[in-house]
Design a protein around this motif. Structure first.
Motif, PDB file in Angstrom:
ATOM      1  N   PHE A 132       0.656  -1.232   0.125  1.00  0.00           N
ATOM      2  CA  PHE A 132      -0.104  -0.187   0.086  1.00  0.00           C
ATOM      3  C   PHE A 132       0.822   1.283  -0.279  1.00  0.00           C
ATOM      4  O   PHE A 132       1.583   1.580   0.995  1.00  0.00           O
ATOM      5  N   THR A 133       0.888   2.110  -1.128  1.00  0.00           N
ATOM      6  CA  THR A 133       1.639   3.026  -1.152  1.00  0.00           C
ATOM      7  C   THR A 133       1.171   4.484  -1.097  1.00  0.00           C
ATOM      8  O   THR A 133       1.746   5.540  -1.082  1.00  0.00           O
ATOM      9  N   GLY A 134      -0.076   4.552  -1.035  1.00  0.00           N
ATOM     10  CA  GLY A 134      -0.859   5.810  -0.978  1.00  0.00           C
ATOM     11  C   GLY A 134      -2.132   5.589  -0.559  1.00  0.00           C
ATOM     12  O   GLY A 134      -2.825   4.389  -0.348  1.00  0.00           O
ATOM     13  N   GLY A 135      -2.777   6.683  -0.029  1.00  0.00           N
ATOM     14  CA  GLY A 135      -4.383   6.616   0.366  1.00  0.00           C
ATOM     15  C   GLY A 135      -4.248   6.310   1.905  1.00  0.00           C
ATOM     16  O   GLY A 135      -3.386   6.260   2.503  1.00  0.00           O
ATOM     17  N   LYS A 136      -5.678   6.059   2.230  1.00  0.00           N
ATOM     18  CA  LYS A 136      -5.789   5.809   3.743  1.00  0.00           C
ATOM     19  C   LYS A 136      -5.314   4.631   4.468  1.00  0.00           C
ATOM     20  O   LYS A 136      -5.141   4.549   5.555  1.00  0.00           O
ATOM     21  N   PHE A 137      -4.848   3.455   3.455  1.00  0.00           N
ATOM     22  CA  PHE A 137      -4.301   2.271   4.141  1.00  0.00           C
ATOM     23  C   PHE A 137      -2.894   2.405   4.069  1.00  0.00           C
ATOM     24  O   PHE A 137      -2.162   1.450   4.593  1.00  0.00           O
ATOM     25  N   HIS A 138      -2.165   3.262   3.651  1.00  0.00           N
ATOM     26  CA  HIS A 138      -0.501   3.284   3.813  1.00  0.00           C
ATOM     27  C   HIS A 138      -0.214   3.237   4.965  1.00  0.00           C
ATOM     28  O   HIS A 138       0.823   2.464   5.212  1.00  0.00           O
ATOM     29  N   LYS A 139      -0.724   3.967   5.894  1.00  0.00           N
ATOM     30  CA  LYS A 139       0.041   4.238   7.058  1.00  0.00           C
ATOM     31  C   LYS A 139      -0.159   2.976   8.105  1.00  0.00           C
ATOM     32  O   LYS A 139       0.789   2.409   8.726  1.00  0.00           O
ATOM     33  N   ALA A 140      -1.271   2.433   7.843  1.00  0.00           N
ATOM     34  CA  ALA A 140      -1.654   1.192   8.653  1.00  0.00           C
ATOM     35  C   ALA A 140      -1.103   0.003   8.083  1.00  0.00           C
ATOM     36  O   ALA A 140      -0.539  -1.175   9.015  1.00  0.00           O
ATOM     37  N   PHE A 141      -0.905  -0.255   6.788  1.00  0.00           N
ATOM     38  CA  PHE A 141      -0.454  -1.575   6.082  1.00  0.00           C
ATOM     39  C   PHE A 141       0.658  -1.425   5.175  1.00  0.00           C
ATOM     40  O   PHE A 141       1.306  -2.438   4.831  1.00  0.00           O
ATOM     41  N   GLY A 142       1.139  -0.330   4.780  1.00  0.00           N
ATOM     42  CA  GLY A 142       2.149  -0.056   4.004  1.00  0.00           C
ATOM     43  C   GLY A 142       3.367  -0.620   4.373  1.00  0.00           C
ATOM     44  O   GLY A 142       3.879  -0.368   5.537  1.00  0.00           O
ATOM     45  N   VAL A 143       4.328  -1.275   3.699  1.00  0.00           N
ATOM     46  CA  VAL A 143       5.547  -1.742   4.119  1.00  0.00           C
ATOM     47  C   VAL A 143       6.517  -0.768   3.706  1.00  0.00           C
ATOM     48  O   VAL A 143       6.651  -0.290   2.495  1.00  0.00           O
ATOM     49  N   PRO A 144       7.456  -0.288   4.247  1.00  0.00           N
ATOM     50  CA  PRO A 144       8.400   0.714   3.893  1.00  0.00           C
ATOM     51  C   PRO A 144       9.193   0.283   2.709  1.00  0.00           C
ATOM     52  O   PRO A 144       9.436  -0.992   2.570  1.00  0.00           O
TER      53      PRO A 144
END
Length: 230
Positions: A204-216
């Motif tokens: 998840f690289t953008g939008g509302k799910f990036h912070k919760a689920f995105g891998v650095p």
């Protein structure tokens, strides 16, 4: 108003002109993923049904194909495309005009003979891996009762072994759910069993799910190399 129709026309990485379509008037899916970009509304189902919107869509599609002349018709719907019981007619319409058909599915229903048969009519089929253990499969993908991650993978493997077209697997890395060493090893073993023609690694690289689920980015690259994905 229904949302069945053409989503976009684009050129893919193989320089092919692609017409992407949605064959559902609203969300119909056998999963209810917490990170679904379509939200949580819609019908959770693994049964096919007839939609009144399909007839006019089928009537208009030949004209659009003739006008746009795509090389590929990409069936990527609001949920699971198998929910439309006229999917075979849509596939046949495209192939009758020498247009290749690519189908995206979460993969679970490939274990049912009636849906596997439909998928086998397509030139390309894409499945997905989003979780790597049963706890997160139930917690994050929230399937219908009785579903299991073992069955989801097994259904794709059995389909893949009898399928002669191009099979692709989309792997989504999820922070805290499948980015640990044990999960990465499970994904690696699963990909060996699936033996896909190609693998697409995402997070998840953008939008509302990036912070919760995105891998650095750094972690993503490390896992990509570990999985030997180009």
């Amino acid at each position: 108003m229904g949302m069945m129709g053409i989503k976009r026309i684009f050129t893919d990485s193989k320089s092919r002109k692609v017409m992407e379509i949605n064959v559902l008037p609203s969300k119909h899916c056998n999963f209810r993923c917490v990170f679904c970009p379509l939200g949580q509304d819609g019908e959770q189902t693994d049964s096919a049904r007839r939609f009144e919107e399909t007839a006019p869509f089928l009537s208009s599609l030949p004209e659009r194909i003739e006008a746009e002349k795509p090389r590929v018709l990409f069936i990527n719907s609001m949920g699971e495309s198998f929910a439309n019981d006229e999917l075979e007619e849509i596939i046949a319409l495209a192939k009758g005009r020498t247009v290749q058909v690519s189908l995206f599915t979460n993969g679970y229903l490939l274990g049912r003979p009636e849906y596997a048969r439909l998928a086998s009519l397509c030139d390309e089929v894409s499945g997905e891996i989003k979780t790597a253990d049963e706890l997160f499969f139930q917690k994050l993908q929230r399937p219908l009762a009785g579903y299991s991650l073992e069955d989801c993978l097994g259904n794709m493997i059995r389909f893949r072994h009898g399928y002669t077209g191009r099979f692709t697997v989309y792997v989504t890395l999820i922070k805290g759910a499948n980015d640990d060493p044990d999960s990465v090893e499970w994904i690696k073993k699963s990909l060996r069993l699936l033996d896909p023609a190609s693998v697409v690694l995402e997070t998840f690289t953008g939008g509302k799910f990036h912070k919760a689920f995105g891998v650095p980015d750094e972690e993503f690259e490390r896992i990509r190399k570990d999985l030997a994905i180009e």
